[in-house]
Design an enzyme around this catalytic site. Structure first.
Site, PDB file in Angstrom:
ATOM      1  N   GLU A 533       0.860  -1.197   0.000  1.00 32.38           N
ATOM      2  CA  GLU A 533       0.000   0.000   0.000  1.00 32.38           C
ATOM      3  C   GLU A 533       0.893   1.242   0.000  1.00 32.38           C
ATOM      4  O   GLU A 533       0.803   2.094   0.874  1.00 32.38           O
ATOM      5  CB  GLU A 533      -0.961   0.008   1.184  1.00 32.38           C
ATOM      6  CG  GLU A 533      -0.334  -0.198   2.546  1.00 32.38           C
ATOM      7  CD  GLU A 533      -1.354  -0.060   3.670  1.00 32.38           C
ATOM      8  OE1 GLU A 533      -2.308   0.735   3.523  1.00 32.38           O
ATOM      9  OE2 GLU A 533      -1.187  -0.740   4.697  1.00 32.38           O
ATOM     10  N   GLU A 542       4.942   8.755  -3.600  1.00 33.62           N
ATOM     11  CA  GLU A 542       5.593   8.228  -2.400  1.00 33.62           C
ATOM     12  C   GLU A 542       6.516   7.058  -2.750  1.00 33.62           C
ATOM     13  O   GLU A 542       6.800   6.207  -1.913  1.00 33.62           O
ATOM     14  CB  GLU A 542       4.544   7.821  -1.365  1.00 33.62           C
ATOM     15  CG  GLU A 542       3.787   9.024  -0.802  1.00 33.62           C
ATOM     16  CD  GLU A 542       2.801   8.647   0.286  1.00 33.62           C
ATOM     17  OE1 GLU A 542       2.837   7.502   0.769  1.00 33.62           O
ATOM     18  OE2 GLU A 542       1.989   9.509   0.664  1.00 33.62           O
TER      19      GLU A 542
END
Length: 787
Positions: A533, A542
């Site tokens: 995730e 990210e």
């Protein structure tokens, strides 16, 4: 939030709805209300009133001053014809006297909303009128500030810059307001403007100074047949730009009798609305003869009231006027003194009841309308509403260790984890049907949850195994030493021997330990399903691509990555509130305008038109897929190990180019039908967690923050807010403009950053367009995400 007003414990709680704060404004009022009159108004249900700063005595003095000065100029002009050439000195407005105002410091004064004299004309083309108007504004602002008033309303321009040859004084208005804001350092300023110049509503209730200079009283009502519904927004934009997007500057927006097209309403929705003003012309009479708003106006109010700082409602000139208040006060005094009978009191009250009762009907109606609003949804609940347009720095998941509270926020979104569990269920259910081999010796599917945090995906993987009956071996890999302790705790309490916990950076993990120990003849196996995730608000911001590339060496040749792919999408937007916020941060955060911010975008306006063939409002920037081809993986390892010297011409200076395959570029064209301004780019993402291989009518398991598809793919998911790429200077563009957006995802093997550029082009003929503006090249390199 539970539906139908029921709480989890079965109690009956009223659903949450925005609150209406209602005020009253009388443009004919000369002085503040007395305590008795103020009480009469408050008893009707309103919570605030406006007050003039000065009275008619002051107005008469200023009119005489201007008339005298203009007469001197005329006389001097006649003298010039006889060879003389000396102009009279500029007039100076004399100080206030007790005869000029009835506003004085008191306990109630900080509850008043001051209203600047409506007869000044800051935009006047006559220098004398403009100069005197500016002095009056400064005088009244300074005095209201001294008395303790907190907010002050400034009448907006009477004529806009784009009507009938244009009003050249809009910049004068902005400059005067900027000076006044420096004087009233504790005041909030509201510019009172209409949503658009609706014909027939610019009624002159009193003369303005410009009349003395021979300017037409009805200049604001001239029309050329076609109404420019964006001209007042243009004027407001000019004023607030001159005032440098001050956080103390707001809009008091007059709601028209006939609402304009939706694009105009949305443009004002993005502005710092503080008041919505409603005049008698805005209301209609219902069957019972009481005031009511058309359905379109109700929907507009319901929409605007969804803002975190919901605007207040100001009833303008719908009563009660001063005469009614005086009569009502006298009635009470008489009743208190003479003690009339009930029949006499009822008969006497009829003479003064009607206007007050009529005003109360407006208030009662608005209070009823407050209860008719749709209840706040879960996403609009108090907790999430507090995040509206609030800037959050993007995470640095590889260089920073997250706190437990941050993990807890992520885990509070059941939609996200339900979708992940559904993806794992689909993958396991198809495992035997497809005939995939197992990486384990005992016929179990090996699942690795990399970057497992506090373990929510580990739990979901185990649940998926129970649902499908497919045995699994689960490995939880986490680099955060603090989260690792929590994972071990979860293993003891819940997971037991079903899960093996490993503390390491996923890119350094060698895979499941099959035999031996890490220090003595270790034998490592492969992973069948890799679950992560790592997605950010833009999908890749990210460093999900870099992380999954680094751990791909443990994935079996037949292995599956969840997610399988993700795409980044963007659109240009106007966000005045966020731009003002970034300006206020500039002294302490020099990189504010070069940081991609995570933000729950709400008070914004989409610049691009909808349903333009070939140019949708939201456009895809790029895509990442996993696992990457073996050839790419080998080339990456060769560059990193020095097998390829210099990194090649495509790499950044000083880099080996090992991560060049994760750089991206896009050039997108957005079509803008109406004129406006943009402050940056809004970014979203979509991800395919798992795509069924066998078909059989099964759909992909996906998550999305794309505004057009989120409700279909992952409704009410709140794990990700959009990402916002700001530009340093707002870019104004005319109607029928094409915005060209260029963006790069850059890397130098140590970090990843973005660069973006926006250009505006407008068509001047069927075959030619010209460039009308562009942003600077923005770069987040200084705040890039570290690898």
């Amino acid at each position: 939030m539970m539906s139908d007003g029921l709480s989890e414990d079965g109690g009956d709680h009223s659903p949450l709805r925005p609150t209406f704060h209602i005020g009253q404004h009388d443009s004919s009022r000369e002085e503040p209300l007395t305590e008795m009159q103020y009480g009469q108004i408050l008893n009707t249900g309103v919570t605030f009133v406006t007050t003039p700063v000065t009275n008619n005595h002051f107005r008469s003095r200023i009119f005489d001053l201007v008339a005298g000065h203009l007469a001197q100029i005329t006389e001097q002009s006649d003298s010039d014809d006889r060879g003389q050439s000396q102009l009279p000195a500029d007039s100076i407005v004399p100080p206030l006297t007790p005869k000029d105002t009835a506003l004085f410091p008191s306990l109630a004064v900080n509850t008043y909303i001051a209203y600047i004299s409506p007869w000044i004309d800051l935009c006047s083309s006559n220098p004398t009128v403009a100069n005197i108007s500016r002095q009056v504004l400064n005088l009244e602002v300074a005095y209201a500030n001294f008395c303790g008033v907190r907010s002050i309303v400034i009448p907006g321009p009477r004529l806009d810059g784009s009507r009938n040859g244009g009003n050249q004084g809009i910049s004068q208005h902005g400059r005067a307001l900027q000076e006044a804001m420096a004087i009233g350092s504790r005041l909030s300023f509201l510019v009172h403007v209409p949503m658009y110049r609706e014909p027939g509503l610019e009624v002159r209730r009193s003369e303005i100074l410009s009349h003395l200079a021979g300017q037409s009283e009805n200049s604001a009502e001239r029309t050329d047949g076609e109404i420019d519904i964006y001209s007042t927004w243009d004027s407001w934009h000019t004023i607030r730009t001159i005032c440098d997007y001050s956080p103390r500057l707001f809009v008091a927006l007059r709601i028209p009798r006939v609402l304009p097209e939706r694009e105009v309403q949305e443009k004002w929705f993005a502005e710092p609305l503080h008041y919505l003003t409603l005049g008698p012309e805005t209301f209609q009479k219902n069957k019972a003869g009481h005031p009511a708003l058309p359905r379109t106006h109700q929907d507009l109010l319901f929409s605007y009231m969804r803002l975190k700082n919901a605007p207040w409602l100001l009833l303008c000139d719908v009563g009660p006027d001063l005469a009614t208040l005086v009569a009502q006060t006298q009635l009470r005094v008489t009743q208190g003194a003479d003690f009339p009978s009930l029949q006499e009191a009822a008969a006497a009250s009829q003479t003064a009841k009607s206007p007050m009762s009529a005003f109360r009907d407006y208030v009662v109606y608005l209070k009823w309308l407050e209860t008719q609003q749709p209840p706040l949804s879960y996403i609009e609940s108090t907790t999430l509403a507090s995040f509206q347009d609030w800037l959050q720095s993007p995470l640095q998941p590889l260089s920073d260790n997250l706190e437990s509270a941050t993990y807890e926020v992520f885990e509070g979104d059941p939609v996200k984890y339900n979708q992940y569990e559904a993806a794992i269920v689909e993958a396991l259910a198809e495992w035997k049907d497809i005939g995939r081999s197992y990486s384990s010796a005992n016929g179990s599917v090996v699942i690795a949850v990399v970057g497992s945090g506090r373990g929510p995906l580990v739990t979901r993987a185990l649940k998926a195994s129970e649902k499908t009956g497919v045995p699994v071996q689960v490995w939880a890999v986490e680099k955060n030493p603090n989260a690792y302790v929590f994972l071990l705790h979860q293993k003891e309490l819940i997971w037991e021997d079903k899960v093996t916990v490993v503390k390491t950076d996923m890119r350094s993990w060698k895979g499941p330990l099959v035999s031996g120990t890490p220090d003595d003849n270790p034998v490592y196996g492969k992973v069948d399903i890799l679950v992560s995730e790592l997605l950010g608000s833009f999908g890749d911001n990210e460093l999900s691509p870099e992380c999954l590339d680094g751990v791909q060496h443990v994935l079996a040749p037949h292995g599956i990555s969840i997610p399988e792919s993700y795409t980044a999408h963007m659109t240009p937007i106007a966000t005045p509130r966020i731009h003002a916020d970034l300006l206020s941060r500039a002294p302490t955060d020099p990189n504010g305008f070069e940081t991609p911010w995570v933000v729950h975008l709400f008070a914004m306006d989409f610049a691009a038109a909808e349903r333009v063939p070939g140019h949708p409002r939201f456009q895809q920037a790029w895509e990442f897929q996993h696992p990457i081809p073996d050839a790419t993986l080998k080339a990456m390892e060769a560059r990193r190990s020095g097998g390829v010297m210099g990194g090649g011409g495509g790499s950044m200076a000083g880099a080996a180019g090992a991560n060049d395959h994760n750089s991206r570029f896009c050039h997108l064209t957005f079509v803008c039908r109406t004129r406006g301004v943009i402050h940056g780019l809004a970014g979203y993402f979509e991800s395919v967690l798992y795509a069924p291989r066998l078909g059989n009518g099964r759909e992909n398991v996906e998550i999305s923050t794309h505004p057009d598809f989120m409700d279909k793919k992952s409704k009410d998911m709140v794990s990700w807010f959009p990402i916002f790429f700001p530009i340093k200077r707002p870019l104004y563009y005319p109607a029928d403009t094409e915005l060209e957006v260029t963006m790069w995802r850059q890397t130098d093997d140590t970090k990843v950053w973005y660069e973006w550029l926006v250009e505006a082009y407008t068509w001047v003929s069927e075959t030619q367009r010209i460039k009308v503006g562009a942003s600077e090249l923005c770069s987040s390199r200084k705040v890039g995400c570290l690898m």
